[in-house]
Scaffold this active site. Structure first.
Site, mmCIF file in Angstrom:
data_model
loop_
_atom_site.group_PDB
_atom_site.id
_atom_site.type_symbol
_atom_site.label_atom_id
_atom_site.label_comp_id
_atom_site.label_asym_id
_atom_site.label_seq_id
_atom_site.Cartn_x
_atom_site.Cartn_y
_atom_site.Cartn_z
ATOM 1 N N HIS A 1 0.843 -1.201 0.000
ATOM 2 C CA HIS A 1 0.000 0.000 0.000
ATOM 3 C C HIS A 1 0.879 1.251 0.000
ATOM 4 O O HIS A 1 1.306 1.721 1.053
ATOM 5 C CB HIS A 1 -0.914 -0.009 1.240
ATOM 6 C CG HIS A 1 -1.941 1.086 1.208
ATOM 7 N ND1 HIS A 1 -3.300 0.846 1.262
ATOM 8 C CD2 HIS A 1 -1.820 2.428 1.107
ATOM 9 C CE1 HIS A 1 -3.953 1.980 1.204
ATOM 10 N NE2 HIS A 1 -3.073 2.970 1.111
ATOM 11 N N HIS B 1 1.303 5.043 -2.447
ATOM 12 C CA HIS B 1 0.783 5.844 -3.564
ATOM 13 C C HIS B 1 1.937 6.440 -4.353
ATOM 14 O O HIS B 1 2.901 6.953 -3.769
ATOM 15 C CB HIS B 1 -0.101 6.969 -3.027
ATOM 16 C CG HIS B 1 -1.321 6.465 -2.306
ATOM 17 N ND1 HIS B 1 -2.560 6.406 -2.897
ATOM 18 C CD2 HIS B 1 -1.489 5.970 -1.055
ATOM 19 C CE1 HIS B 1 -3.437 5.915 -2.037
ATOM 20 N NE2 HIS B 1 -2.822 5.644 -0.906
ATOM 21 N N ASP C 1 -6.487 3.385 -8.278
ATOM 22 C CA ASP C 1 -7.457 3.783 -7.260
ATOM 23 C C ASP C 1 -8.267 4.990 -7.700
ATOM 24 O O ASP C 1 -7.782 5.923 -8.337
ATOM 25 C CB ASP C 1 -6.801 3.959 -5.886
ATOM 26 C CG ASP C 1 -6.093 5.279 -5.696
ATOM 27 O OD1 ASP C 1 -5.385 5.690 -6.633
ATOM 28 O OD2 ASP C 1 -6.242 5.876 -4.620
ATOM 29 N N GLY D 1 -9.015 8.710 -0.949
ATOM 30 C CA GLY D 1 -9.676 9.979 -0.672
ATOM 31 C C GLY D 1 -10.467 9.917 0.622
ATOM 32 O O GLY D 1 -10.287 9.011 1.431
ATOM 33 N N HIS E 1 -9.429 1.441 0.185
ATOM 34 C CA HIS E 1 -9.202 1.964 1.533
ATOM 35 C C HIS E 1 -10.563 1.901 2.249
ATOM 36 O O HIS E 1 -11.606 2.136 1.617
ATOM 37 C CB HIS E 1 -8.848 3.448 1.507
ATOM 38 C CG HIS E 1 -7.533 3.826 0.904
ATOM 39 N ND1 HIS E 1 -7.180 3.548 -0.373
ATOM 40 C CD2 HIS E 1 -6.483 4.518 1.446
ATOM 41 C CE1 HIS E 1 -5.967 4.057 -0.613
ATOM 42 N NE2 HIS E 1 -5.524 4.638 0.476
ATOM 43 N N GLU F 1 -10.127 4.182 7.564
ATOM 44 C CA GLU F 1 -8.875 4.894 7.871
ATOM 45 C C GLU F 1 -9.150 5.979 8.910
ATOM 46 O O GLU F 1 -8.433 6.087 9.894
ATOM 47 C CB GLU F 1 -8.304 5.509 6.580
ATOM 48 C CG GLU F 1 -7.008 6.291 6.794
ATOM 49 C CD GLU F 1 -6.452 6.881 5.494
ATOM 50 O OE1 GLU F 1 -7.175 6.874 4.469
ATOM 51 O OE2 GLU F 1 -5.292 7.352 5.517
ATOM 52 N N ASP G 1 2.217 3.914 2.802
ATOM 53 C CA ASP G 1 1.154 4.789 2.275
ATOM 54 C C ASP G 1 1.737 5.913 1.394
ATOM 55 O O ASP G 1 1.612 5.862 0.183
ATOM 56 C CB ASP G 1 0.328 5.351 3.433
ATOM 57 C CG ASP G 1 -1.088 5.735 3.034
ATOM 58 O OD1 ASP G 1 -1.513 5.390 1.916
ATOM 59 O OD2 ASP G 1 -1.774 6.379 3.845
HETATM 60 N N1 ADE Z 1 -4.408 9.155 -1.148
HETATM 61 C C1 ADE Z 1 -3.118 9.166 -0.818
HETATM 62 N N2 ADE Z 1 -2.942 8.782 0.447
HETATM 63 C C2 ADE Z 1 -4.163 8.493 0.927
HETATM 64 C C3 ADE Z 1 -4.628 8.052 2.171
HETATM 65 N N3 ADE Z 1 -3.824 7.796 3.196
HETATM 66 N N4 ADE Z 1 -5.956 7.872 2.318
HETATM 67 C C4 ADE Z 1 -6.777 8.126 1.304
HETATM 68 N N5 ADE Z 1 -6.384 8.545 0.116
HETATM 69 C C5 ADE Z 1 -5.088 8.730 -0.077
HETATM 70 ZN ZN ZN Z 2 -3.486 5.009 0.984
#
Ligand code: ADE
Ligand code: ZN
Length: 345
Positions: free
Chosen positions: A19, A21, A141, A173, A200, A203, A281
């Site tokens: 995970h 980005h 995503d 998001g 996701h 969170e 992340d």
């Molecule tokens: N986009 C990038 N990082 C994110 C996160 N931690 N949660 C949701 N969207 C994201």
């Molecule tokens: Zn993420």
């Protein structure tokens, strides 16, 4: 085992990263170079100011900053540069395989056409393998802020272009006031095309959205999922159905998803038998790397070397990579753990 021995073990431990980005992986230097090329982009062009810019007051603030940085990535060459830097960083942390979250609709909005994006991913993936010995997979995503239409466009890209290494469809998001269930039609279409479901959920909100990810989106892994810790029945469900959570403690601290690292629910998830994998992340924005996340689990949660090795195995088993690569990583983990036990004894 002494702290330095644990650090050496973690550094040698072969790992997967499930995970992270693409945009959030940009190192400070890479982000600075992008900001300087787009001085009107609202992102600081001086190193210390950029560092400060990455001090997030809360989750919505983090998402706004992320969006600004996303807008600096305007060409296919930028994407290749990001992937090259990411792969170098992964190799330096003994990461053998990573699934990278790419948000094609946001890249398109920043000026990168879909064919160019697919080409850049293919080029970057080959470069990661040949130059750095790291295998990459893609999770496309959708940004929840762009609604169900954005998710449909994400699936169009994933299914229509399907660059080599395509693994699944994701959903990032905000979660507040936007429900996972609204994205069920797009996820259904993605799954029908053979893509894995990797949203996701939970969170920054509680267990309801994790339930929705599991029941409505048929999630095969859940990004973060830490809100599940508040619902024993959900923990049981995740453990029984072997649905892994991609847990990123430093991310959760930096975005304010948890108030203090000592309050992070990772130990609760782990104790409940939920498969837990560790991830960064957005390592460039959270000033972390995967070794630091493993180290944190030892220092803050008291995880032992065998427990850290087991987390690495959980990651390898949860990865959608080639079975041969998975077997090689698992064998390497056994070897490194065996050597650590011999040295300790
Ligand atoms: N986009 C990038 N990082 C994110 C996160 N931690 N949660 C949701 N969207 C994201
Ligand atoms: Zn993420």
């Amino acid at each position: 085992m002494s702290p330095s021995r644990v650090a050496a073990f973690v550094a040698a431990l072969p790992k997967v990263e499930l995970h992270l980005h693409l945009i959030g992986s940009a190192s400070l230097d890479t982000a600075l170079a992008l900001a300087r090329r787009h001085p009107d982009g609202g992102v600081p062009t001086e190193r210390e100011a950029l560092r400060q810019y990455y001090a997030f007051t809360d989750f919505p603030h983090f998402l706004r900053v992320y969006e600004r940085v996303n807008r600096l990535v305007t060409t296919a060459a930028d994407v290749v540069t990001l992937l090259d830097g990411l792969a170098a960083e992964l190799a330096a942390r003994t990461v053998r395989y990573a699934e990278v979250q790419v948000t094609p609709v946001r890249n398109r909005m920043a000026g990168i056409g879909y064919a160019a994006l697919a080409g850049a991913l293919t080029e970057g993936r080959a470069l990661a393998r040949e130059r750095h010995g790291v295998e990459l997979g893609w999770v496309f995503d959708a940004d929840a802020l762009l609604g169900p239409d954005g998710a449909e466009e994400t699936v169009d890209f994933a299914v229509g272009h399907r660059p080599e290494g395509t693994v699944g469809i994701g959903l990032g998001g905000p979660e507040t006031g936007i429900h996972r269930a609204d994205f069920a039609p797009a996820f259904r279409r993605a799954r029908a095309a053979g893509l894995h479901s990797l949203p996701h959920a939970g969170e920054t909100v509680g267990p309801d959205e994790v339930w929705a990810a599991v029941n409505e989106l048929c999630a095969e892994r859940v990004g973060h999922g830490i809100g599940a810790a508040r619902d024993p029945r959900l923990l049981e469900h995740l453990a029984e159905h072997r649905i892994p959570l991609e847990v990123s403690p430093t991310s959760n601290l930096r975005t304010g998803a948890v108030r203090a690292i000592e309050e992070h629910p990772l130990p609760v998830l782990h104790a409940a038998g939920v498969p837990v994998t560790l991830a960064t992340d957005d390592p460039g924005m959270f000033h972390t790397d995967l070794n630091a996340e493993y180290q944190l689990c030892h220092e803050v949660f008291g995880m032992t070397v065998p427990e850290l090795a087991e987390i690495a195995r959980t990651g390898a088993r949860a990865a959608f990579c080639e079975p041969d690569l998975r077997d090689r990583i698992l064998a390497e983990i056994d070897q490194v753990e065996g050597a650590a036990a011999t040295n300790a004894g």
